[in-house]
Design a protein around this motif. Structure first.
Motif, short mmCIF file in Angstrom:
data_model
loop_
_atom_site.label_atom_id
_atom_site.label_comp_id
_atom_site.label_asym_id
_atom_site.label_seq_id
_atom_site.Cartn_x
_atom_site.Cartn_y
_atom_site.Cartn_z
N GLU A 61 0.84 -1.21 0.00
CA GLU A 61 0.00 0.00 0.00
C GLU A 61 0.87 1.26 0.00
O GLU A 61 0.63 2.21 -0.76
CB GLU A 61 -0.91 -0.01 1.23
CG GLU A 61 -1.79 1.22 1.33
CD GLU A 61 -2.58 1.28 2.64
OE1 GLU A 61 -3.50 2.10 2.72
OE2 GLU A 61 -2.25 0.52 3.58
N HIS A 64 2.49 1.72 -3.34
CA HIS A 64 1.49 2.25 -4.28
C HIS A 64 1.30 3.75 -4.06
O HIS A 64 1.28 4.53 -5.03
CB HIS A 64 0.16 1.51 -4.09
CG HIS A 64 -0.99 2.11 -4.82
ND1 HIS A 64 -1.13 2.02 -6.19
CD2 HIS A 64 -2.06 2.84 -4.38
CE1 HIS A 64 -2.24 2.64 -6.56
NE2 HIS A 64 -2.81 3.16 -5.49
N THR A 196 0.65 -5.27 -7.12
CA THR A 196 1.09 -3.92 -6.77
C THR A 196 2.60 -3.79 -6.90
O THR A 196 3.12 -2.73 -7.31
CB THR A 196 0.66 -3.56 -5.33
OG1 THR A 196 -0.77 -3.61 -5.24
CG2 THR A 196 1.13 -2.16 -4.93
N GLN A 229 -6.02 -1.94 -12.28
CA GLN A 229 -4.67 -2.07 -11.74
C GLN A 229 -3.81 -3.02 -12.58
O GLN A 229 -2.65 -3.26 -12.26
CB GLN A 229 -4.74 -2.57 -10.30
CG GLN A 229 -5.39 -1.59 -9.34
CD GLN A 229 -5.85 -2.25 -8.05
OE1 GLN A 229 -5.35 -3.31 -7.67
NE2 GLN A 229 -6.83 -1.66 -7.38
#
Length: 466
Positions: A61, A64, A196, A229
């Motif tokens: 996270e 990202h 990610t 994504q």
């Protein structure tokens, strides 16, 4: 092997989130308790599941968000990740929590034995450790041995090309082209993590939608975000076989009777779980087992006097918080109290992919199938000031009410931090609140929780900001 104490009020087999919590609560109530664990205090959840995966996902996270710096008027260059360091942090978090349980056991005077347990007759447990085998006795015994990853024929893990969640937590390499088989919570969380970090990720789901236990509208929203994504999502598709060669796996997919193949360097299988019922002597004790799970009543009683089963081994929902509350309930029952049984329909499910998904109660379709006349409300993140200010405008909050009584039948969310917000609706269901109660509740501004209020208002045509 001999122990100073061999008789207890309660023996707990398994020290996962069900077992260790049961042991602590029983000790708080004055019972003498022994907890037997064959691997790690904290079980799968703490050591190989809930906690270390959240540590990995937190790293992803932040990675990202670093790439979004320009959106927030910031500048960040040379953004890279160190997979070994990410994994090291994850393992450190798990180790810290493991030490915490050891401290709690010591504080509550719980005897912890590292070994393998087997039922050895009424009120008896044989414990095998490195020192030998001993027999312990207790009037009450709790089975809390949990579950493990299900492996399908031909898709067995080898730790190199084909991984289970354990391998994915301590990867031997960073996947370049990744196949994730199964889009439940475990599968989609690992897909989200590796995608990610840059893996070309494909998710295969045999059902007609990803996150198949969720409300259809939430699943559809999440799928769009995953595809934005860069994930490839294959629904109504099964993996028939895997051809393994040096450094690559050829997956054979079947969709609507048509077979295709694709080559990957890594496969993660996340196709459900199997209860750890073997080697415990359950059948000899008279315990009924259905599809690898112990059959119990609402109080986790097995039907054998003084023998209980909690957590994953006792069936769905397979959630750590369900196991913990069952542990508390059984401990209180054993101690002579009168606890309320757990209501599975009021237990929230949380998935920590990006975006997060959380839900409690009935989906819209389930409510209709159950014969309810319903009112449904939804509110988008883009209509919430806090969500927009945070740069998290992609999301949805949905509520389902009984039109006749105003009962909140279910709530479903997708978006940033919904795994924290869902508890508001869980409390509402536990307190049996109605739409009127929720409408009259003042939600603080500016918060993302205001969307929960608006989604209730929307069900009754009273939403203010859409």
């Amino acid at each position: 092997m001999s122990r100073a104490k061999t008789s207890y009020d309660l023996i707990v087999i398994g020290a996962g989130p069900g077992g260790y919590v049961a042991a602590i609560r029983a000790a708080q109530l004055g019972l003498t308790v022994c907890c037997i664990e064959r691997e790690n205090l904290g079980g799968i959840c703490l050591n190989w599941g809930c906690i270390p995966t959240k540590a990995l996902l937190r790293s992803a996270e932040i990675y990202h968000q670093m790439h979004r710096a320009k959106e927030f008027g910031l500048s960040a260059g040379d953004i890279r990740f160190d997979l070994d360091a990410i994994v090291k942090r994850s393992r450190g978090v798990a180790a810290q929590m493991n030490r915490g349980i050891k401290g709690l056991f010591k504080k509550n005077k719980i005897t912890a034995i590292m070994g393998e347990a087997t039922l050895a007759g009424k009120g008896k447990v044989a414990v095998k450790t490195e020192e030998g085998t001993d027999t312990l006795t207790a009037k009450n015994i709790i089975i809390a041995t949990g579950a493990r990853a299900r492996e399908l024929p031909g898709l067995e893990a080898d730790g190199d090309l084909v991984w289970t969640y354990r391998h994915a937590l301590m990867p031997v390499r960073m996947p370049k082209k990744l196949l994730v088989v199964g889009s439940g919570a475990i599968g989609i969380e690992f897909a989200s993590f590796y995608n990610t970090l840059g893996a070309d990720t494909t998710v295969v789901e045999v059902m007609d939608r990803v996150l198949p236990v969720e409300d259809k509208e939430i699943s559809a929203f999440a799928k769009k975000q995953f595809e934005k994504q860069g994930m490839t999502i294959l629904q109504k598709t099964s993996v028939k076989k895997l051809d393994r060669a040096k450094g690559k796996v050829t997956a054979h997919f079947e969709t609507d009777g048509k077979v295709t193949t694709q080559v990957f360097d890594t496969v993660i299988c996340a196709v459900g779980i199997v209860g750890n019922t073997e080697g415990l002597g359950l059948e000899d004790a008279g315990v009924k087992i259905d599809r690898t799970h112990v059959v119990t009543d609402e109080y986790c009683r097995t039907g054998v006097e003084g023998l209980y089963a909690i957590g994953d081994i006792a069936g769905a929902p397979w959630l750590a918080h369900k196991a913990s509350h069952e542990g508390v309930m059984v401990a209180e029952l054993v101690a002579g109290q009168n606890p309320h049984p757990i209501k599975p329909s009021s237990i929230a499910g949380c998935t920590y992919c990006h975006p997060q998904v959380a839900s409690v109660g009935l989906t819209e379709d389930q409510a209709k199938e159950a014969g309810y006349e319903i009112k449904v409300g939804s509110f988008p993140f883009v209509g919430n000031g806090k969500a927009v200010a945070m740069g998290e405008a992609e999301g949805l909050v949905k509520t389902v009410f009984d039109a006749k009584s105003g009962e909140l039948l279910g709530a479903h969310m997708v978006g940033a931090e919904v795994t924290e917000m869902i508890q508001g609706y869980v409390i509402g269901r536990t307190l049996e609140t109605t739409e009127e109660d929720l409408m009259n509740t003042v939600f603080p501004h500016p918060t993302m929780s205001e969307m929960m209020h608006e989604a209730v208002l929307a069900a009754y045509g009273r939403a203010l900001h859409i």
